[in-house]
Structure formats: structure tokens, C-alpha cells
Design a protein around this motif. Structure first.
Motif, short mmCIF file in Angstrom:
data_model
loop_
_atom_site.label_atom_id
_atom_site.label_comp_id
_atom_site.label_asym_id
_atom_site.label_seq_id
_atom_site.Cartn_x
_atom_site.Cartn_y
_atom_site.Cartn_z
N PHE A 92 0.84 -1.20 0.00
CA PHE A 92 0.00 0.00 0.00
C PHE A 92 0.88 1.26 0.00
CE2 PHE A 92 -2.29 3.35 2.21
CZ PHE A 92 -3.53 3.31 1.61
N PRO A 93 0.57 2.32 -0.77
CA PRO A 93 -0.60 2.47 -1.64
C PRO A 93 -0.30 2.25 -3.13
CG PRO A 93 0.37 4.61 -1.25
CD PRO A 93 1.26 3.60 -0.55
N ASP A 94 0.96 1.93 -3.45
CA ASP A 94 1.34 1.83 -4.86
C ASP A 94 0.60 0.73 -5.60
OD1 ASP A 94 3.03 3.96 -4.66
OD2 ASP A 94 4.84 2.77 -4.34
N CYS A 95 0.02 -0.22 -4.85
CA CYS A 95 -0.72 -1.30 -5.50
C CYS A 95 -1.91 -0.77 -6.31
CB CYS A 95 -1.20 -2.31 -4.47
SG CYS A 95 -2.13 -1.61 -3.09
N PHE A 96 -2.39 0.43 -5.97
CA PHE A 96 -3.55 0.98 -6.67
C PHE A 96 -3.21 1.58 -8.03
CE2 PHE A 96 -5.17 0.72 -2.35
CZ PHE A 96 -6.43 0.20 -2.57
N LYS A 97 -1.91 1.65 -8.35
CA LYS A 97 -1.52 2.12 -9.68
C LYS A 97 -2.12 1.24 -10.77
CE LYS A 97 2.98 4.25 -8.63
NZ LYS A 97 4.45 4.13 -8.85
N GLN A 98 -2.20 -0.04 -10.48
CA GLN A 98 -2.70 -1.00 -11.47
C GLN A 98 -4.10 -0.62 -11.95
OE1 GLN A 98 -2.65 -5.04 -10.08
NE2 GLN A 98 -4.06 -5.76 -11.67
N TYR A 99 -4.94 -0.18 -11.03
CA TYR A 99 -6.31 0.16 -11.39
C TYR A 99 -6.43 1.58 -11.91
CZ TYR A 99 -7.49 -4.30 -9.50
OH TYR A 99 -7.53 -5.64 -9.30
N ALA A 100 -5.60 2.45 -11.41
CA ALA A 100 -5.59 3.82 -11.92
C ALA A 100 -5.21 3.83 -13.40
CB ALA A 100 -4.63 4.68 -11.11
N ASP A 101 -4.31 2.92 -13.77
CA ASP A 101 -3.84 2.86 -15.16
C ASP A 101 -4.89 2.28 -16.11
OD1 ASP A 101 -1.50 3.95 -14.30
OD2 ASP A 101 -0.38 2.06 -14.25
N MET A 102 -5.97 1.71 -15.57
CA MET A 102 -7.06 1.21 -16.41
C MET A 102 -7.98 2.34 -16.86
SD MET A 102 -8.29 -2.24 -14.45
CE MET A 102 -7.22 -3.67 -14.24
N LEU A 103 -7.87 3.50 -16.20
CA LEU A 103 -8.74 4.63 -16.50
C LEU A 103 -8.07 5.58 -17.48
CD1 LEU A 103 -9.90 5.31 -12.84
CD2 LEU A 103 -11.13 4.02 -14.61
N THR A 104 -8.89 6.47 -18.04
CA THR A 104 -8.38 7.49 -18.96
C THR A 104 -8.19 8.78 -18.19
OG1 THR A 104 -9.55 6.46 -20.82
CG2 THR A 104 -8.83 8.75 -21.09
N TRP A 105 -6.96 9.25 -18.14
CA TRP A 105 -6.62 10.48 -17.42
C TRP A 105 -6.37 11.60 -18.41
CZ3 TRP A 105 -6.27 10.68 -12.00
CH2 TRP A 105 -6.40 9.45 -11.35
N PHE A 106 -6.94 12.78 -18.16
CA PHE A 106 -6.67 13.94 -18.99
C PHE A 106 -5.30 14.53 -18.65
CE2 PHE A 106 -11.49 14.33 -18.91
CZ PHE A 106 -11.63 13.62 -20.09
N GLU A 107 -4.93 14.42 -17.37
CA GLU A 107 -3.58 14.78 -16.94
C GLU A 107 -3.11 13.70 -15.97
OE1 GLU A 107 -3.06 18.69 -15.40
OE2 GLU A 107 -4.13 19.66 -17.07
N PRO A 108 -1.89 13.17 -16.14
CA PRO A 108 -1.43 12.08 -15.27
C PRO A 108 -1.18 12.55 -13.84
CG PRO A 108 0.34 12.85 -16.71
CD PRO A 108 -0.90 13.55 -17.16
N TYR A 109 -1.39 11.66 -12.90
CA TYR A 109 -1.14 11.98 -11.49
C TYR A 109 0.35 11.86 -11.19
CZ TYR A 109 -1.16 6.88 -11.09
OH TYR A 109 -0.90 5.54 -11.26
N ARG A 110 0.80 12.60 -10.17
CA ARG A 110 2.21 12.56 -9.77
C ARG A 110 2.43 11.62 -8.59
NH1 ARG A 110 0.98 17.98 -9.78
NH2 ARG A 110 1.14 18.00 -7.49
#
Length: 215
Positions: A54-72
Motif C-alpha cells: 500500500f498504496p502503490d498497488c492501486f496504480k494498477q487500477y488507476a492505469d485502467m482509466l483514462t486520465w486527462f492529466e497524469p497523477y504525480r
């Protein structure tokens, strides 16, 4: 000759009371075909999402979405308890729920609504139709002068117009408060006041338990 009839005592038993004494359990294993199409096929999923990862494990699901600007940053805990997720990223829930599926699934059903009256036909709303409906409601809300951060209250039952309106609000960045359709006008009013809502969206009536309710 007098005849005595014993009265049978009738008692109501709740589902919870029945469940306490109902110990029988059965397990139905999914078919291989069902497993193959599931999103969660990885048997190590619990380990991947353990506290150690935790919390980097949630990158996997964040990357499934379409981002207009990437998170830092996945999670910023510097100002606890006001934690911030996916800092710096810009995303739109409405776009991710509707728009990005149009190319591949435009003609497929996004919603299948089964009305309560059996004589009424089911309603299958495709992604293309959902996209058109969301844009129409969003245009209406914008014409009313609503902007990002404004609040609206929805006092509606479970009908297709409810998720369409929710998605329209998300498209504009408008915050919606959904009040359960069975709540009274007074309960709805208090929530409108608490949220400083500018607009109330409701409907004339709806079916519930076989009765057409005058809303």
C-alpha cells in the motif's frame, strides 16, 4: 354437546430469525468459461493488495482509466487526516463511464432497465443512447447556469433518468446529492438546505409495490 376448538397461535418470523437457525450452506464453483472472462483472475490478488504494498498497488487500477492529466503521487498523507489520492491528476468519471466505451461498445447495452409493471417492456439503453442522453441533460444543466462545484439535489427513484442525470452532473463537475425517493419532502428540503443546493431534480411519479406513487 359443546365443541371446543383450540386457536392456533400465528407468529411472524423475520428473515434474520430464520437465518440464525439456517446453518446449511452450499458452494457453487464458477465454470472455467466464467473464470476466463473475469476481471480478477490472479490468485495472488490479495497478496498484491496487502498492507505491505500500500498504496502503490492501486496504480494498477488507476492505469485502467483514462486520465486527462497524469497523477504525480498515488497518495499524499502529508496533511493527515486530509489525505489526497492521485495528486496532480485530472479525470472525469462521466467520460470514463461513457465516452471511452463508444468506439468498441457503442451499440451494446450500457443499462438494461426492467420496469415494475410487467406489461411494460424492458428498456435496453446502448452506450450511444446513454452518451446522447447524458449530453442533453448536461446541456440543460449548463443552460440553468450550473458550473463546476455547484450543488444539485436529486429526489428520484430507480429509473434510467437517475444515472443519466448523475453522469451529466459528473460531466460538468457539478456535485449531486441523491435523496432516496421514499424520503419525505421535508427530509429532501433539509438536505437541500444543508448542501446549499441550487437546483432540485425530481419527477411526477413512479411505480412502487404495484402502486403508482404521486411524487
Amino acid at each position: 354437546m359443546a365443541k371446543t376448538v383450540e386457536k392456533q397461535e400465528l407468529t411472524e418470523v423475520t428473515e434474520a430469525q430464520i437465518a440464525v437457525h439456517w446453518k446449511e450452506e452450499e458452494y457453487y464453483q464458477p465454470s472455467e468459461q466464467f473464470i476466463a472472462q473475469a476481471n480478477m483472475r490472479d490468485k495472488q490478488i490479495l497478496e498484491k493488495f496487502s498492507l505491505a504494498n500500500f498504496p502503490d498497488c492501486f496504480k494498477q487500477y488507476a492505469d485502467m482509466l483514462t486520465w486527462f492529466e497524469p497523477y504525480r503521487t498515488v497518495l499524499d498523507t502529508s496533511d493527515a487526516p486530509f489525505w489526497k489520492w492521485f495528486v496532480g491528476g485530472k479525470i472525469n468519471a462521466s467520460y470514463n463511464c461513457v465516452d471511452r466505451h463508444l468506439a468498441q461498445y457503442g451499440k451494446k447495452a450500457a443499462f438494461i432497465f426492467v420496469p415494475e409493471p410487467e406489461r411494460e417492456a424492458d428498456v435496453a439503453l446502448t452506450y450511444q443512447e446513454l452518451h446522447a442522453g447524458v449530453n442533453e441533460v448536461a446541456a440543460l444543466l449548463r443552460a440553468l447556469g450550473l458550473n463546476t462545484g455547484d450543488r444539485v439535489t436529486l429526489h428520484m427513484p430507480m429509473v434510467p433518468e437517475l444515472p443519466i442525470t448523475m453522469l451529466a452532473c459528473a460531466r460538468l463537475g457539478v456535485i449531486h446529492s441523491q435523496v432516496f425517493g421514499g424520503f419525505s419532502g421535508q427530509a429532501c428540503g433539509s438536505r437541500i438546505q444543508d448542501s446549499s443546493s441550487r437546483v432540485l431534480i425530481t419527477m411526477d411519479g413512479y411505480w412502487r409495490n404495484g402502486t403508482l406513487i404521486d411524487h
